[in-house]
Design a protein around this motif. Structure first.
Motif, short mmCIF file in Angstrom:
data_model
loop_
_atom_site.label_atom_id
_atom_site.label_comp_id
_atom_site.label_asym_id
_atom_site.label_seq_id
_atom_site.Cartn_x
_atom_site.Cartn_y
_atom_site.Cartn_z
N HIS A 215 39.60 44.41 20.87
CA HIS A 215 40.45 45.15 21.82
C HIS A 215 39.69 45.50 23.10
CE1 HIS A 215 43.10 45.63 18.33
NE2 HIS A 215 42.04 46.06 17.67
N LEU A 216 38.96 44.55 23.65
CA LEU A 216 38.12 44.83 24.82
C LEU A 216 38.97 45.07 26.06
CD1 LEU A 216 35.12 42.33 24.55
CD2 LEU A 216 35.38 44.62 23.56
N ARG A 217 38.60 46.09 26.81
CA ARG A 217 39.27 46.41 28.08
C ARG A 217 38.20 46.60 29.15
NH1 ARG A 217 43.41 44.27 25.83
NH2 ARG A 217 44.49 45.53 24.27
N ALA A 218 38.56 46.26 30.37
CA ALA A 218 37.59 46.27 31.46
C ALA A 218 37.67 47.56 32.27
CB ALA A 218 37.84 45.08 32.40
N ILE A 219 36.50 48.03 32.67
CA ILE A 219 36.41 49.19 33.56
C ILE A 219 35.79 48.80 34.89
CG2 ILE A 219 34.10 50.05 32.95
CD1 ILE A 219 37.20 52.30 33.00
N ASN A 220 35.13 47.63 34.92
CA ASN A 220 34.55 47.16 36.18
C ASN A 220 35.65 46.78 37.16
OD1 ASN A 220 32.30 46.77 34.14
ND2 ASN A 220 31.24 46.20 36.02
N SER A 221 35.25 46.47 38.38
CA SER A 221 36.23 46.17 39.42
C SER A 221 36.89 44.81 39.23
CB SER A 221 35.59 46.25 40.81
OG SER A 221 34.46 45.43 40.90
N ILE A 222 36.58 44.09 38.13
CA ILE A 222 37.41 42.94 37.79
C ILE A 222 38.82 43.42 37.44
CG2 ILE A 222 35.52 41.45 37.04
CD1 ILE A 222 36.17 42.15 34.14
N ASN A 223 38.97 44.70 37.06
CA ASN A 223 40.27 45.27 36.76
C ASN A 223 40.96 45.67 38.07
OD1 ASN A 223 42.46 46.97 35.85
ND2 ASN A 223 41.44 47.04 33.88
N PHE A 224 42.16 45.13 38.31
CA PHE A 224 42.83 45.33 39.59
C PHE A 224 43.10 46.80 39.89
CE2 PHE A 224 46.64 45.63 42.28
CZ PHE A 224 46.15 44.99 43.42
N VAL A 225 43.29 47.63 38.87
CA VAL A 225 43.57 49.04 39.13
C VAL A 225 42.41 49.72 39.86
CG1 VAL A 225 44.11 51.27 38.06
CG2 VAL A 225 45.16 49.19 37.20
N ARG A 226 41.18 49.29 39.57
CA ARG A 226 40.03 49.82 40.31
C ARG A 226 40.19 49.53 41.80
NH1 ARG A 226 34.67 49.96 38.41
NH2 ARG A 226 34.11 49.91 40.61
N ILE A 227 40.56 48.30 42.12
CA ILE A 227 40.73 47.89 43.51
C ILE A 227 41.84 48.70 44.17
CG2 ILE A 227 41.36 45.95 45.02
CD1 ILE A 227 38.62 45.67 43.66
N LEU A 228 42.97 48.81 43.48
CA LEU A 228 44.12 49.49 44.05
C LEU A 228 43.84 50.97 44.30
CD1 LEU A 228 47.05 49.35 44.95
CD2 LEU A 228 47.74 49.70 42.57
N ALA A 229 43.19 51.63 43.35
CA ALA A 229 42.89 53.05 43.53
C ALA A 229 42.00 53.28 44.74
CB ALA A 229 42.23 53.60 42.26
N GLN A 230 41.11 52.34 45.01
CA GLN A 230 40.19 52.49 46.15
C GLN A 230 40.89 52.26 47.49
OE1 GLN A 230 36.20 51.13 43.63
NE2 GLN A 230 37.12 49.70 45.07
N THR A 231 42.01 51.53 47.51
CA THR A 231 42.73 51.36 48.79
C THR A 231 43.22 52.70 49.31
OG1 THR A 231 44.91 50.99 47.80
CG2 THR A 231 43.53 49.05 48.15
N VAL A 232 43.45 53.65 48.41
CA VAL A 232 44.04 54.93 48.82
C VAL A 232 43.17 55.62 49.86
CG1 VAL A 232 44.82 57.20 48.05
CG2 VAL A 232 45.23 55.19 46.62
N TYR A 233 41.83 55.62 49.64
CA TYR A 233 41.01 56.36 50.59
C TYR A 233 40.82 55.61 51.91
CZ TYR A 233 37.06 54.14 47.93
OH TYR A 233 36.20 53.30 47.28
N TYR A 234 41.08 54.32 51.95
CA TYR A 234 41.12 53.63 53.25
C TYR A 234 42.28 54.17 54.09
CZ TYR A 234 37.67 50.00 52.10
OH TYR A 234 36.52 49.32 51.80
N PHE A 235 43.46 54.21 53.48
CA PHE A 235 44.62 54.76 54.18
C PHE A 235 44.38 56.21 54.55
CE2 PHE A 235 46.66 51.08 52.27
CZ PHE A 235 47.61 50.71 53.21
#
Length: 462
Positions: A215-235
């Protein structure tokens, strides 16, 4: 909104299934089928929003209503309730042309907290509503590990194992990970560098039988949610500058794994009118060489004063390359195969011109990094961590006359006192960091050997 793989061999997924997949099953990275575009009118409406409100607005374009609004709102507000600044990511004006976006006000004093505190809440939510067993596996060059552990420690239904390069993270980074004694946390200190750790992680996620069994899950930025969450502080940063719609705003980003800067690229494709996206790297300057010459070729690893960017193989580069080749999965796959077999890829002609239109890049030398720390401490009474100093050096290189820049402060300077001390600056540690030095450590030192690491994981997960 559906999500597809950059390599084109995964059936389109919804938001939660994309979160759970992490690395795509065909070895690619998940991206949205279509990037939503925010109108100038909508951007103007967002100027008055808090960070949390803006987060909810942006995520509403991507979650497919798979998460009820009230549940998402609770996750967002819980995630940022323990940040030391009410703005979450406050903007600090240094001089008339430079702002610093302080991304280090979370529990582990680094920018990774912004995405990973939310991801911890999201994984916890998914585990409960789907009855999922979640075993998080990640590699870190220092900050990701601490933030990920902090985000999920003690959470029911979740275990986390983080690999970090032995002796190649700062002491504070090491302590933030290894002083955690929760039973659902395993720290593996790998005899090697970050790229070695990351390679093992990718191989294990590519082994679909192993990935499924445990049941492996990713926490690194290969996971798109990491990328999306970081767009918030650009805006958020852009909208905090008065009259930003009438100014040329550049954003300088310390970048090693290409995740943070790719979030900026995504924000720009969504309609954020950023002028220049500036990549700041150190002497591990594969990204600078790519932008300037079109050659993407991992070189020899160099230890620097900015260790979180001591990376030669940037995971998120594939996402950018996908868009560079016109979202052509077949062409992207051919490039990635060539990188695997020949050790490099080369972009030329119009494609290279597009790269240079998308980014500027600077590889900052060790001494220049230290000189920048000293200069800004003396002239502005503002202490930079070494990664932020690289971002400032890149701002100085590329910010044009009449332009305004935002540089991301990706970590608190206390996390890298080894580098700060070389400038002759004695800093006072925040209480939370000072307390770490008296705590016992919990880590297992292992060889850079996939089989050895697998045995440790099996014992932990079973």
């Amino acid at each position: 909104m559906e999500y597809i793989s950059t390599r084109g061999n995964v059936k389109a997924k919804g938001f939660i299934d994309t979160v759970l997949m992490g690395l795509a099953d065909d070895g690619g990275l998940m991206v949205p089928f279509q990037i939503p575009v925010i109108s100038p009118e909508k951007l103007a409406e967002w100027r008055s929003l808090s960070f949390q409100e803006l987060f909810l607005e942006i995520f509403s374009y991507y979650t497919n209503d798979e998460i009820p609004y009230d549940a998402l709102k609770e996750m967002v507000y819980t995630s940022y309730s323990n940040f030391r600044a009410p703005e979450v990511t406050p903007l600090h004006k240094v001089n008339n042309s430079l702002y610093v976006l302080e991304l280090f006000h979370g529990p582990t004093f680094a920018f990774k907290d912004v995405a990973l505190q939310f991801m911890g809440e999201l994984y916890s939510y998914i585990a409960k509503v789907r009855g999922e067993i979640i075993h998080i596996l990640g590699a870190t060059s220092g900050d990701t590990g601490a933030a990920a552990i902090q985000g999920v420690r003690g959470k029911e239904g979740i275990k986390i194992c983080i690999l970090h390069p032995h002796g190649k993270v700062s002491k504070v980074q090491e302590l933030q990970m290894t002083t955690v004694d929760d039973s659902n946390v395993l720290n593996l200190s790998v005899e090697g560098n970050f790229d070695d750790c990351q390679k093992v992680i990718k191989e294990l996620f590519a082994d679909l039988d192993f990935k499924g069994k445990y049941h492996l899950r990713a926490i690194n930025s290969i996971n798109f949610v990491r990328i999306l969450a970081q767009t918030v502080y650009y805006f958020y940063a852009y909208l905090q500058i008065e009259g930003s719609d009438e100014k040329k705003i550049n954003i300088s980003v310390p970048s090693g794994n290409f995740g943070n800067i790719f979030s900026g690229y995504l924000a720009k494709k969504m309609g954020l009118p950023v002028n220049k996206l500036i990549i700041a790297t150190n002497e591990n300057n594969i990204l600078e060489r790519f932008v300037n010459t079109g050659e993407y070729k991992p070189g020899s690893f160099t230890s620097t004063y900015s260790p979180s960017m001591d990376i030669q193989v940037a995971s998120n580069f594939e996402r950018y390359l996908y868009y560079l080749v016109g979202e052509d999965a077949e062409k992207l796959s051919a490039y990635m195969s060539k990188l695997q077999t020949e050790g490099k890829i080369t972009i030329a002609g119009e494609a290279l011109q597009q790269v240079q239109a998308d980014f500027a890049a600077l590889g900052v030398k060790n001494q220049q990094c230290l000189d920048t720390i000293g200069k800004y401490n003396e002239e502005y009474d503002y202490l930079l961590d070494p990664h932020t100093a690289c971002g400032i050096a890149a701002y100085e290189q590329f910010n044009g006359a009449g332009e305004t820049a935002i540089t991301f402060a990706t970590a608190h300077p206390a996390k890298f006192d080894e580098s700060i001390a070389l400038v002759g600056i004695k800093q006072e540690f925040p209480e939370q960091i000072a307390a770490l030095f008296s705590l016992p450590q919990h880590q297992t030192v292992v060889e850079h050997d996939k089989d050895v690491i697998v045995r440790e994981l099996q014992a932990f997960y079973e």
